[in-house]
Scaffold this active site. Structure first.
Site, PDB file in Angstrom:
ATOM      1  N   GLY A 128       0.813  -1.207   0.000  1.00 50.36           N
ATOM      2  CA  GLY A 128       0.000   0.000   0.000  1.00 50.36           C
ATOM      3  C   GLY A 128       0.844   1.253   0.000  1.00 50.36           C
ATOM      4  N   SER A 129       0.577   2.154   0.936  1.00 48.49           N
ATOM      5  CA  SER A 129       1.202   3.470   0.941  1.00 48.49           C
ATOM      6  C   SER A 129       2.615   3.479   1.524  1.00 48.49           C
ATOM      7  CB  SER A 129       0.334   4.450   1.744  1.00 48.49           C
ATOM      8  OG  SER A 129      -0.940   4.613   1.140  1.00 48.49           O
ATOM      9  N   ILE A 154      -1.242  -1.238 -11.312  1.00 47.12           N
ATOM     10  CA  ILE A 154      -0.398  -0.561 -12.297  1.00 47.12           C
ATOM     11  C   ILE A 154      -1.262  -0.188 -13.500  1.00 47.12           C
ATOM     12  CG2 ILE A 154       1.733  -0.657 -13.617  1.00 47.12           C
ATOM     13  CD1 ILE A 154       1.965  -1.002 -10.508  1.00 47.12           C
ATOM     14  N   HIS A 337     -30.194  15.668  -9.489  1.00 45.77           N
ATOM     15  CA  HIS A 337     -30.855  14.886 -10.538  1.00 45.77           C
ATOM     16  C   HIS A 337     -31.934  13.948 -10.004  1.00 45.77           C
ATOM     17  CE1 HIS A 337     -27.516  16.246 -13.042  1.00 45.77           C
ATOM     18  NE2 HIS A 337     -28.157  15.776 -14.096  1.00 45.77           N
ATOM     19  N   GLY A 339     -33.797  10.734  -8.998  1.00 39.67           N
ATOM     20  CA  GLY A 339     -33.701   9.356  -9.466  1.00 39.67           C
ATOM     21  C   GLY A 339     -32.845   9.209 -10.712  1.00 39.67           C
ATOM     22  N   GLU A 362      -2.556   7.707  -6.018  1.00 38.78           N
ATOM     23  CA  GLU A 362      -1.367   8.581  -5.969  1.00 38.78           C
ATOM     24  C   GLU A 362      -1.051   8.992  -4.536  1.00 38.78           C
ATOM     25  OE1 GLU A 362       1.110   9.839  -9.312  1.00 38.78           O
ATOM     26  OE2 GLU A 362      -0.702   8.665  -9.151  1.00 38.78           O
TER      27      GLU A 362
END
Length: 385
Positions: A128-129, A154, A337, A339, A362
């Protein structure tokens, strides 16, 4: 912010491309999860893949604000198109900043035309990070590196011919980041794309797992001339990456707002357009205010990036705020909007599925907050001048 006349014409050309060629087909392509080959080819023809690559390697290198606005326009049409050139730009910037003369001459002209596509490989299945904890190793063996490990999430992995691989060339180094390097890896034997990952949104562009099993590359594949500098290089490269993600988020937010404003003027309820109902009007007012603030923060980060000074604080702020704003505006667009916002016959539900990617991609927004506060302390607070 001032764009040159040439940069303005580039943004206008991309805006026209989006309105005429992207928006009419984006919904069908997205629902089919179809790779947008024809649109990608048009982006190559327009020079989009080379916007971050100046002469003598590219035909027209533009400012970061111009690049951000082009990215926003693409994402306004379909976020996947902007994603298709995000990692490509980071790799090009890495080679420009840190590559040897031979690396620049070998790769940048082909990256500028889109003949060669590039992606970056950072995240690992169990990591992960925490990039310093990566396990992919490149061991020196004679005049080569032998690479073993796996990367995941990727983007464009199947269609990219060049991978900027973050890996450990010295697993025993202390501190850990001193043992990390970037290798420029082509699709040599031992590099395999093993699977495409299913996703909530960001359709049409593949996100894959990539395995390196004894893949051999020459020592000249090392980005730059010294090992152990890859972590710092990638952190600088991610500054433009985070600005690009912020621009993608802003484009999604803009599309959601513009569709909502148009719909609120066309749709009537209780004998008047729904924008005249205070609850709907308030949503539109909030959407416009947040979108304006996000765009200004995006362009502020882009201008800082071109100043030659570190822009990780500004890029982190832009990525954090723009992505959260995109999610908020996409949800408000569903409310406007009603529904129809939940219907696949409208684009609103797509914006709502695409927006979360910018929150976690990112570097998650939780990581962005860590980056921001660390830089605030190092810089002694905000610069108000």
């Amino acid at each position: 912010m001032r764009l040159s006349a040439e940069e303005k014409s580039i943004v206008e050309a991309v805006r026209d491309f989006v309105d005429r060629e992207v928006r009419p087909v984006a919904r069908e392509l997205e629902h089919a999860d179809a790779y947008p080959g024809e649109l990608i080819d048009r982006m190559k023809e327009m020079g989009v893949y080379g916007l971050a690559i100046p002469e003598p390697y590219g035909e027209v290198g533009v400012s970061t604000p111009c690049y951000a606005l082009v990215t926003e326009e693409l994402a306004r049409g379909w976020m996947s198109l902007a994603g298709a050139m995000g990692g490509h730009t980071v790799v090009a910037k890495l080679i420009l900043a840190y590559g040897t003369r031979e690396q620049k001459e070998a790769y940048l002209p082909r990256l500028a035309t889109g003949e060669l596509r590039a992606t970056m490989a950072l995240t690992e299945p169990g990591g992960g990070s925490d990039l310093q904890a990566i396990r992919t190793v490149a061991a020196r063996e004679g005049g080569e590196y032998v690479i073993d490990g796996a990367k995941t999430w990727i983007s464009n992995a199947r269609r990219s011919g060049l991978i900027a691989l973050l890996c450990k060339t010295d697993p025993a180094a202390v501190p850990r980041h001193k043992g990390i390097s970037i290798l420029l890896v082509e699709k040599v034997p031992g590099v395999s794309v093993t699977s495409d990952l299913p996703k909530l949104g960001y359709k049409g562009v593949e996100s894959c797992e990539v395995v390196f099993d004894g893949a051999r590359v020459p020592r000249s594949a090392l980005l730059g001339e010294r090992e152990g500098e890859g972590f710092a290089q990638m952190m600088r490269g991610l500054e433009i990456g985070r600005i690009q993600v912020a621009a993608r988020a802003t484009g999604v937010a803009r599309a959601a707002f513009e569709d909502s404003l148009a719909y609120a003027q066309q749709r009537e309820s209780f004998g008047k357009p729904i924008w005249k109902h205070q609850s709907v009007g308030n949503h539109l007012a909030d959407m416009a205010t947040r979108l304006t603030a996000a765009r200004r923060l995006l362009l502020h980060a882009a201008e800082r990036c071109d100043s030659g000074e570190r822009s990780d604080l500004e890029a982190g702020m832009a990525k954090l705020f723009c992505s959260e704003t995109a999610m908020e505006i996409a949800l408000m667009a569903i409310r406007v909007h009603g529904g129809y916002g939940y219907s696949t016959e409208f684009d609103i539900e797509r914006y709502f599925r695409d927006a979360p990617l910018m929150i976690v991609g990112e570097g998650t927004n939780e990581i962005q907050r860590n980056v921001i506060v660390r830089q605030l302390v190092e810089r002694g607070g905000l610069d108000y001048s």
